[in-house]
Write an enzyme that holds these catalytic residues in place. Structure first.
Site, short mmCIF file in Angstrom:
data_model
loop_
_atom_site.label_atom_id
_atom_site.label_comp_id
_atom_site.label_asym_id
_atom_site.label_seq_id
_atom_site.Cartn_x
_atom_site.Cartn_y
_atom_site.Cartn_z
N LYS A 178 0.85 -1.20 0.00
CA LYS A 178 0.00 0.00 0.00
C LYS A 178 0.88 1.25 0.00
CE LYS A 178 -1.88 3.06 2.80
NZ LYS A 178 -2.01 4.18 1.90
N GLY A 237 6.59 5.74 8.33
CA GLY A 237 5.72 6.92 8.34
C GLY A 237 5.79 7.60 9.69
N CYS A 252 13.28 11.29 7.18
CA CYS A 252 13.31 11.00 8.62
C CYS A 252 14.73 11.07 9.14
CB CYS A 252 12.67 9.65 8.91
SG CYS A 252 13.42 8.31 8.02
N GLU A 295 9.48 16.57 15.42
CA GLU A 295 9.81 16.39 14.00
C GLU A 295 8.90 17.27 13.15
OE1 GLU A 295 8.89 12.70 11.81
OE2 GLU A 295 10.94 12.82 11.07
C1 UN1 Z 1 18.24 8.38 3.52
O1 UN1 Z 1 18.44 9.32 4.29
O2 UN1 Z 1 19.06 8.06 2.65
O3 UN1 Z 1 11.80 8.22 5.44
C2 UN1 Z 1 17.04 7.52 3.58
C3 UN1 Z 1 13.01 8.44 5.47
C4 UN1 Z 1 13.93 7.28 5.65
C5 UN1 Z 1 14.84 7.09 4.52
C6 UN1 Z 1 16.02 7.98 4.57
N1 UN1 Z 1 13.17 6.08 5.92
O4 UN1 Z 1 13.42 9.57 5.31
#
Ligand code: UN1
Length: 479
Positions: free
Chosen positions: A173, A226, A282, A380
């Site tokens: 999904k 997420g 993230c 965040e």
């Molecule tokens: C990265 O910094 O190369 O959602 C990947 C995100 C992470 C992936 C970052 N799961 O930003």
């Protein structure tokens, strides 16, 4: 206008229950895709298809799995420019970033093609005479993969590829902002030689499709990337029915800059980590912690570098920062800029909506001087909003770096082997970067964090086997 994008369920392309559209955040006059949206019943059809295909794919030979994944990887790599362009149009990261992401997705499939061949086990003598013990890994079964919009090719790739390599069947999904990327990936996967039902794409809302995956008894494992709030809900619901859960959620990643850092390199790390991909990672460096001796020079130079960043259409040559991915995300970013001013953080630059030749979700990268207790420095934001926090010395910088509910990635810029070594050991994060930006990771090594950032086994690399397989211990008496 392109034809409406369909779900892929049980080896067939299926229309949906309602329709959705994705738009180009660089140019809102352009619709990128119209797509089918499923309801819970259609999601359930896909889950049943994956359950029916489960034994056949679990029993497939390693060579077959290698061939399927290698074929997918080769096609993605051959079409990386076209896929990167689609990604830049739909998600808004700049074209070079988007092509690099498409490349990464192809490399991930190639890596996991190899993993399908590298399945190993252990044979150990029993403590009892005449008995042997075999320890092997088996597929988990049906896995539900719920992916975010910010890496619409790479994150699906790093969930789908290990799931299939280790013999699981998949219901994928994607996020509703990026259906065209998900569909392009599914279209490539659909022609790679999988049995019908082994891979399914179901588009739709988290509330209906996502929740059905999380709650359905035929789904053995859920991998989610997420927000922390959604992840916590998934954790409760899925563990209550004893499904396996892997969560990658938020971050508030510190980049520590010590007095002895190479100033140019530290600035590159801060600018790339905080603002590239429009800060929508993230792994973004959203807290830049600078020690007293370099603080003044660093802040002045970072402010100038931030002001010089070129924010424009993702496909325009020379754009360094694309638009924010959606109106909702832009509104959230701007509300944090407002909050920062109200709570007394010192505004240095940016944080304003921008007009460009095309109407899009543009904003100038924002920089603040903050105190550690400011919400701006603790929550965040997921946008191009960063703050600098002052520390007296290394010890205080490390304490500030760890003073966060999150623990995904932590970076340090220093010439000191002693401090770099100490930081690698004591940063409370799943990943540590020395003289590198916190964002931008390799595709063949484990990815994941601690504390509120992650839950469950790591993603990517050989460690992905821990989530996508379950261990069996078999005892044999040879008579
Ligand atoms: C990265 O910094 O190369 O959602 C990947 C995100 C992470 C992936 C970052 N799961 O930003």
């Amino acid at each position: 206008m392109q034809p409406t994008l369909k779900h892929f369920i049980n080896g067939r392309w299926e229309t949906g229950v309602t329709l959705g559209v994705s738009e180009n955040p660089s140019d809102l006059s352009e619709v990128v895709a119209e797509f089918a949206r499923a309801d819970a019943a259609q999601a359930e059809t896909a889950i049943r298809a994956a359950a029916d295909a489960r034994d056949s794919w679990a029993d497939s030979a390693p060579q077959r799995r290698f061939d399927v994944l290698d074929t997918i990887g080769s096609e993605i790599l051959a079409r990386r420019d076209e896929l990167g362009r689609l990604l830049a149009r739909e998600e808004g990261k700049t074209l070079p970033e988007a092509v690099a992401e498409a490349t990464r997705a192809g490399q991930i499939f190639k890596f996991f093609a190899g993993e399908a061949l590298r399945q190993t086990g252990e044979r150990v003598p029993s403590v009892r005479p005449g008995v042997e013990v075999d320890i092997t890994r088996e597929p988990v079964g049906v896995v539900g993969l719920i992916a975010p919009w910010n890496f619409p090719l790479a994150i699906p790739a790093w969930k789908i590829a290990p799931a299939l390599a280790h013999g699981n069947t998949v219901v994928f999904k994607p996020a509703e902002l990026v259906p065209a990327c998900a569909h392009a990936l599914a279209e490539i996967i659909s022609r790679a030689g999988l049995p019908a039902g082994a891979f399914n794409l179901v588009m739709g809302s988290g509330r209906s499709v996502g929740q059905t995956l999380v709650d359905h008894p035929l789904v053995d494992a859920i991998s989610f990337t997420g927000s922390t709030s959604v992840g916590e809900g998934i954790l409760k619901a899925a563990t209550a029915r004893r499904a396996k859960v892997q969560l990658e959620m938020g971050g508030k990643n510190p980049l520590v800059v010590l007095d002895d850092a190479d100033l140019g390199r530290a600035l590159d790390c801060a600018v790339q980590g905080a603002f590239y991909s429009t800060g929508q990672r993230c792994t973004a460096s959203s807290r830049i912690i600078v020690t007293a001796g370099l603080h003044g020079r660093f802040v002045q130079a970072l402010r100038e570098r931030t002001q010089a960043l070129v924010v424009d259409h993702a496909l325009k040559r020379g754009s360094e920062i694309g638009p924010v991915a959606s109106e909702a995300q832009l509104a959230q970013n701007l509300s944090y800029v407002e909050l920062g001013r109200r709570e007394g953080a010192e505004w240095l630059t940016g944080g304003e909506r921008l007009q460009r030749d095309t109407r899009g979700h543009y904003m100038s990268p924002a920089l603040f001087l903050a105190e550690p207790q400011h919400r701006l420095a603790r929550e965040e934001i997921f946008g191009p909003v960063a703050c600098v926090i002052r520390a007296a010395d290394y010890d205080e910088a490390l304490a500030l770096a760890n003073d966060t509910p999150y623990g995904l990635c932590a970076g340090i810029c220093t010439a000191s082997l002693k401090h770099a070594t100490h930081f690698k050991r004591h940063a409370q994060a799943g990943m540590v970067m020395v003289n590198l930006p916190t964002a931008g990771v390799d595709y063949h090594v484990p990815f994941g964090g601690r504390k509120a950032s992650s839950h469950g086994p790591r993603e990517q690399g050989r460690h992905a086997a821990e989530f996508y397989t379950t261990v069996k211990t078999a005892y044999t008496h040879a008579s």
